[in-house]
Design a protein around this motif. Sequence first.
Motif, PDB file in Angstrom:
ATOM      1  N   LEU A  88      49.190  63.733   8.906  1.00 49.88           N
ATOM      2  CA  LEU A  88      49.623  63.465  10.278  1.00 49.88           C
ATOM      3  C   LEU A  88      50.756  64.403  10.682  1.00 49.88           C
ATOM      4  N   ARG A  91      49.420  67.779  11.443  1.00 53.68           N
ATOM      5  CA  ARG A  91      48.688  67.799  12.721  1.00 53.68           C
ATOM      6  C   ARG A  91      49.646  67.828  13.911  1.00 53.68           C
ATOM      7  N   LEU A  92      50.763  67.121  13.804  1.00 55.29           N
ATOM      8  CA  LEU A  92      51.706  67.024  14.921  1.00 55.29           C
ATOM      9  C   LEU A  92      52.769  68.109  14.909  1.00 55.29           C
ATOM     10  N   ASP A  93      52.816  68.869  13.858  1.00 55.04           N
ATOM     11  CA  ASP A  93      53.788  69.948  13.683  1.00 55.04           C
ATOM     12  C   ASP A  93      53.654  70.945  14.835  1.00 55.04           C
ATOM     13  N   ASP A  94      54.774  71.438  15.317  1.00 53.82           N
ATOM     14  CA  ASP A  94      54.753  72.405  16.420  1.00 53.82           C
ATOM     15  C   ASP A  94      54.566  73.848  15.935  1.00 53.82           C
ATOM     16  N   ILE A  99      58.772  68.426  14.202  1.00 60.00           N
ATOM     17  CA  ILE A  99      58.151  67.682  15.295  1.00 60.00           C
ATOM     18  C   ILE A  99      59.239  67.215  16.259  1.00 60.00           C
ATOM     19  N   GLY A 103      56.275  63.873  19.457  1.00 58.64           N
ATOM     20  CA  GLY A 103      55.477  63.989  18.235  1.00 58.64           C
ATOM     21  C   GLY A 103      55.834  62.904  17.233  1.00 58.64           C
ATOM     22  N   GLU A 106      54.184  59.692  18.307  1.00 56.70           N
ATOM     23  CA  GLU A 106      52.759  59.741  17.970  1.00 56.70           C
ATOM     24  C   GLU A 106      52.572  59.512  16.479  1.00 56.70           C
ATOM     25  N   PHE A 107      53.418  60.161  15.676  1.00 59.93           N
ATOM     26  CA  PHE A 107      53.377  59.999  14.224  1.00 59.93           C
ATOM     27  C   PHE A 107      53.614  58.537  13.851  1.00 59.93           C
ATOM     28  N   ASP A 110      50.603  56.405  14.653  1.00 58.99           N
ATOM     29  CA  ASP A 110      49.519  56.629  13.693  1.00 58.99           C
ATOM     30  C   ASP A 110      49.824  55.986  12.339  1.00 58.99           C
TER      31      ASP A 110
END
Length: 143
Positions: A88, A91-94, A99, A103, A106-107, A110
């Motif tokens: 996760l 996936r959310l890493d910029d 993050i 982000g 969202e993390f 999830d």
Amino acid sequence: EVERAVWQVREALGQLRQRRLRAIQAEVRAAPRIAEAMVDDLAELKDWFCATDASGRGRLTHQETRALLSDIGIRVRTAQQFQATKELLRRLDDGTGHINFVGFLEFLDDVRRCIRSDWRRLLRRAFDGLDAGRRGFASLQDC
């Protein structure tokens, strides 16, 4: 006179809180479903996020994010949960290994869903162990 001053201070603090909450809500408009689900916790989560952000740039490293998760009481207990959190975060890493606050929300959303899913599986297994006759319910005799 003192009561009036106290009232004015309370009024000013209330206005500051409202402005701050509106600013946080504006920041998370990109993720309305998550912001709505966490509306009661946004200010506190923002405080935790800022306190954990060692650089002060509004971004957390993966390590800081995992530490913050633990600080707010969410424990990653199984290897499967740990692997899921790593995926996760990636996936959310910029793209820089960090993050931002949205982000992070969202993390967090999830991770909470993953943990709930794990608990459901554990509860289902426990129930199935009690429901020896596979009737769909467990009686005191089954226990």
